[in-house]
Write a protein that holds these residues in place. Sequence first.
Motif, PDB file in Angstrom:
ATOM      1  N   UNK A  63       0.819  -1.217   0.000  1.00  0.00           N
ATOM      2  CA  UNK A  63       0.000   0.000   0.000  1.00  0.00           C
ATOM      3  C   UNK A  63       0.855   1.270   0.000  1.00  0.00           C
ATOM      4  N   UNK A  64       1.822   1.355   0.873  1.00  0.00           N
ATOM      5  CA  UNK A  64       2.639   2.571   0.945  1.00  0.00           C
ATOM      6  C   UNK A  64       3.469   2.749  -0.314  1.00  0.00           C
ATOM      7  N   UNK A  65       3.945   1.660  -0.898  1.00  0.00           N
ATOM      8  CA  UNK A  65       4.710   1.767  -2.144  1.00  0.00           C
ATOM      9  C   UNK A  65       3.825   2.289  -3.271  1.00  0.00           C
ATOM     10  N   UNK A  66       2.563   1.855  -3.298  1.00  0.00           N
ATOM     11  CA  UNK A  66       1.622   2.358  -4.304  1.00  0.00           C
ATOM     12  C   UNK A  66       1.356   3.844  -4.084  1.00  0.00           C
ATOM     13  N   UNK A  67       1.162   4.238  -2.819  1.00  0.00           N
ATOM     14  CA  UNK A  67       0.939   5.652  -2.517  1.00  0.00           C
ATOM     15  C   UNK A  67       2.166   6.489  -2.860  1.00  0.00           C
ATOM     16  N   UNK A  76     -22.318   8.371 -11.348  1.00  0.00           N
ATOM     17  CA  UNK A  76     -20.914   8.431 -10.948  1.00  0.00           C
ATOM     18  C   UNK A  76     -20.465   7.080 -10.426  1.00  0.00           C
ATOM     19  N   UNK A  77     -19.196   6.707 -10.660  1.00  0.00           N
ATOM     20  CA  UNK A  77     -18.675   5.419 -10.175  1.00  0.00           C
ATOM     21  C   UNK A  77     -18.296   5.505  -8.697  1.00  0.00           C
ATOM     22  N   UNK A  78     -18.018   4.349  -8.107  1.00  0.00           N
ATOM     23  CA  UNK A  78     -17.446   4.354  -6.760  1.00  0.00           C
ATOM     24  C   UNK A  78     -16.148   5.154  -6.795  1.00  0.00           C
ATOM     25  N   UNK A  79     -15.322   4.832  -7.755  1.00  0.00           N
ATOM     26  CA  UNK A  79     -14.085   5.548  -8.063  1.00  0.00           C
ATOM     27  C   UNK A  79     -13.733   5.218  -9.496  1.00  0.00           C
ATOM     28  N   UNK A  80     -13.107   6.131 -10.200  1.00  0.00           N
ATOM     29  CA  UNK A  80     -12.747   5.880 -11.593  1.00  0.00           C
ATOM     30  C   UNK A  80     -11.778   4.709 -11.699  1.00  0.00           C
ATOM     31  N   UNK A  81     -11.120   4.356 -10.600  1.00  0.00           N
ATOM     32  CA  UNK A  81     -10.179   3.249 -10.625  1.00  0.00           C
ATOM     33  C   UNK A  81     -10.849   1.881 -10.566  1.00  0.00           C
ATOM     34  N   UNK A  82     -12.151   1.854 -10.241  1.00  0.00           N
ATOM     35  CA  UNK A  82     -12.808   0.562 -10.093  1.00  0.00           C
ATOM     36  C   UNK A  82     -14.181   0.484 -10.750  1.00  0.00           C
ATOM     37  N   UNK A  83     -14.654   1.555 -11.358  1.00  0.00           N
ATOM     38  CA  UNK A  83     -15.941   1.525 -12.021  1.00  0.00           C
ATOM     39  C   UNK A  83     -17.129   1.705 -11.106  1.00  0.00           C
ATOM     40  N   UNK A 142      -4.061   7.013   0.315  1.00  0.00           N
ATOM     41  CA  UNK A 142      -3.808   5.730   0.955  1.00  0.00           C
ATOM     42  C   UNK A 142      -5.108   4.991   1.296  1.00  0.00           C
ATOM     43  N   UNK A 143      -6.128   5.725   1.697  1.00  0.00           N
ATOM     44  CA  UNK A 143      -7.404   5.076   2.037  1.00  0.00           C
ATOM     45  C   UNK A 143      -7.992   4.383   0.804  1.00  0.00           C
ATOM     46  N   UNK A 144      -7.944   5.066  -0.337  1.00  0.00           N
ATOM     47  CA  UNK A 144      -8.462   4.464  -1.569  1.00  0.00           C
ATOM     48  C   UNK A 144      -7.618   3.269  -1.992  1.00  0.00           C
ATOM     49  N   UNK A 145      -6.310   3.397  -1.865  1.00  0.00           N
ATOM     50  CA  UNK A 145      -5.443   2.266  -2.206  1.00  0.00           C
ATOM     51  C   UNK A 145      -5.798   1.040  -1.366  1.00  0.00           C
ATOM     52  N   UNK A 146      -6.081   1.235  -0.091  1.00  0.00           N
ATOM     53  CA  UNK A 146      -6.461   0.110   0.751  1.00  0.00           C
ATOM     54  C   UNK A 146      -7.709  -0.580   0.240  1.00  0.00           C
ATOM     55  N   UNK A 147      -8.690   0.217  -0.168  1.00  0.00           N
ATOM     56  CA  UNK A 147      -9.923  -0.350  -0.722  1.00  0.00           C
ATOM     57  C   UNK A 147      -9.643  -1.123  -2.007  1.00  0.00           C
ATOM     58  N   UNK A 148      -8.847  -0.537  -2.897  1.00  0.00           N
ATOM     59  CA  UNK A 148      -8.587  -1.171  -4.188  1.00  0.00           C
ATOM     60  C   UNK A 148      -7.801  -2.463  -4.051  1.00  0.00           C
ATOM     61  N   UNK A 149      -6.816  -2.470  -3.166  1.00  0.00           N
ATOM     62  CA  UNK A 149      -5.974  -3.661  -3.020  1.00  0.00           C
ATOM     63  C   UNK A 149      -6.705  -4.796  -2.317  1.00  0.00           C
ATOM     64  N   UNK A 150      -7.756  -4.498  -1.554  1.00  0.00           N
ATOM     65  CA  UNK A 150      -8.523  -5.557  -0.904  1.00  0.00           C
ATOM     66  C   UNK A 150      -9.705  -6.026  -1.743  1.00  0.00           C
ATOM     67  N   UNK A 151     -10.242  -5.163  -2.599  1.00  0.00           N
ATOM     68  CA  UNK A 151     -11.400  -5.551  -3.415  1.00  0.00           C
ATOM     69  C   UNK A 151     -11.004  -5.940  -4.837  1.00  0.00           C
ATOM     70  N   UNK A 152      -9.773  -5.654  -5.229  1.00  0.00           N
ATOM     71  CA  UNK A 152      -9.303  -5.979  -6.567  1.00  0.00           C
ATOM     72  C   UNK A 152      -7.966  -6.689  -6.531  1.00  0.00           C
ATOM     73  N   UNK A 153      -7.341  -6.786  -7.712  1.00  0.00           N
ATOM     74  CA  UNK A 153      -6.046  -7.445  -7.856  1.00  0.00           C
ATOM     75  C   UNK A 153      -5.021  -6.440  -8.339  1.00  0.00           C
ATOM     76  N   UNK A 154      -3.977  -6.226  -7.554  1.00  0.00           N
ATOM     77  CA  UNK A 154      -2.934  -5.299  -7.940  1.00  0.00           C
ATOM     78  C   UNK A 154      -1.801  -6.012  -8.654  1.00  0.00           C
ATOM     79  N   UNK A 155      -1.192  -5.300  -9.601  1.00  0.00           N
ATOM     80  CA  UNK A 155      -0.026  -5.814 -10.328  1.00  0.00           C
ATOM     81  C   UNK A 155       1.070  -4.757 -10.266  1.00  0.00           C
ATOM     82  N   UNK A 156       2.311  -5.200 -10.180  1.00  0.00           N
ATOM     83  CA  UNK A 156       3.387  -4.226 -10.141  1.00  0.00           C
ATOM     84  C   UNK A 156       4.731  -4.839 -10.467  1.00  0.00           C
ATOM     85  N   UNK A 157       5.699  -3.973 -10.687  1.00  0.00           N
ATOM     86  CA  UNK A 157       7.089  -4.367 -10.907  1.00  0.00           C
ATOM     87  C   UNK A 157       7.941  -3.656  -9.871  1.00  0.00           C
ATOM     88  N   UNK A 158       8.739  -4.425  -9.159  1.00  0.00           N
ATOM     89  CA  UNK A 158       9.606  -3.847  -8.144  1.00  0.00           C
ATOM     90  C   UNK A 158      10.749  -3.071  -8.797  1.00  0.00           C
TER      91      UNK A 158
END
Length: 287
Positions: free
Chosen positions: A21-25, A280-287, A37-53
Motif C-alpha cells: 500500500x505505501x509503495x503504491x501511494x 458516478x462510479x465508486x471511483x474511476x479506478x474501479x468503475x 492511501x485510504x483508496x489504495x487500501x480499498x482497491x488492493x482488498x477488493x481488486x487485484x494489484x499488479x506491479x514491478x519492483x
Amino acid sequence: MPTPPSALAQLPIRRLTMDDLLACADLSENRGWPREEYKWGHLLTSGTGYGIDDPSGTGLITCCVVTSYGPGLAAIGMVLVAESYARQGVGRRLMEHVLAEAGDTPLTLHATANGQPLYEQLGFVETSRAEMVRGQFTFTTPAPDVPVRPATADDLQAILRLDREVFGLDRTHIITRLPAFADHLRVAEENGAITGFAAAWPNMETHVVGPLIAKDPATAQALIASLAAATERPLRTDIDVRHTELLSWVKENGIESIADNSVMVHSLPDLPGDWRRRFAPVTVAAG
C-alpha cells in the motif's frame, strides 16, 4: 545509471498485496497524484494489484489495480509508472500483461489525455467521457424535493438489486463494503421503493461521492445535497458528461470542473447497464 530496456523487459510482474500500500501511494505521489492511501487500501482488498519492483530495491516502478465483476467486465485503474522509468515501455508491458491475464473478459478504464494514446494502441475505444468536479458545496440552487434518508442494514438487499439492474453486473463484493468504507450512505425512497443511492467516502481532504445511482437527475441532485449537508469537506466526484443537467446544477453550487477523462472499453461495444441512471462510479479506478 538507467536500467537498459532489455533488463526492464526481464523484470518480473507480480501480484500486489496490502503490504504494498505505501509503495503504491509513494508511486502516486511520484507522479504528482495525491497519495490516497485510504483508496489504495480499498482497491488492493477488493481488486487485484499488479506491479514491478524497482531493481534498486526501493518501491515500485509501475503498478495498476484490476477490479473484477466476473466474466462480463473488469475495471483497470491507477496505472502508474515512476517518473524515472517513463517512456521506456514499462506501462505498455504492464498493460499487455493485464490484457493477457484478462483473457476473454472485457475491460474498462478511465484514461487521462496522456494515457489515452497507449490504450488506443492496445485496442481500447472511447465510449464516453467523465468530468471530474470538486469544490465546497454552496447550496445556492436547491435540490428537488425528493425524499432522501440515511441507509440502514435493512436497505442492503434493495440497494444490491437496484445496483445490479443499473450497473448491469453483480458488484456485491463492492456494494457490501460501502457501509464500512463510506462515511455516509444515503438512499432515495419513493412510495416505499428505493429509487437511488449514493455514498460519500473520505479521500485526503475531500469526500468523494460515489457510487451515485438514481432514477433521474432530480433524484441524483437530492442525494448529492443530502451528502453535502452531512460533511464540511469539499466534495469530489466524476460525472458522465452526458448528464448535462446534473453537471450544470453542481456547478451552480460551487463544484468546479478539474479534469476530463475518457471512459474506454476493450472487447466490448459499450459498458453494460443503464448509463441514464448511472451518474458516478465508486471511483474511476474501479468503475
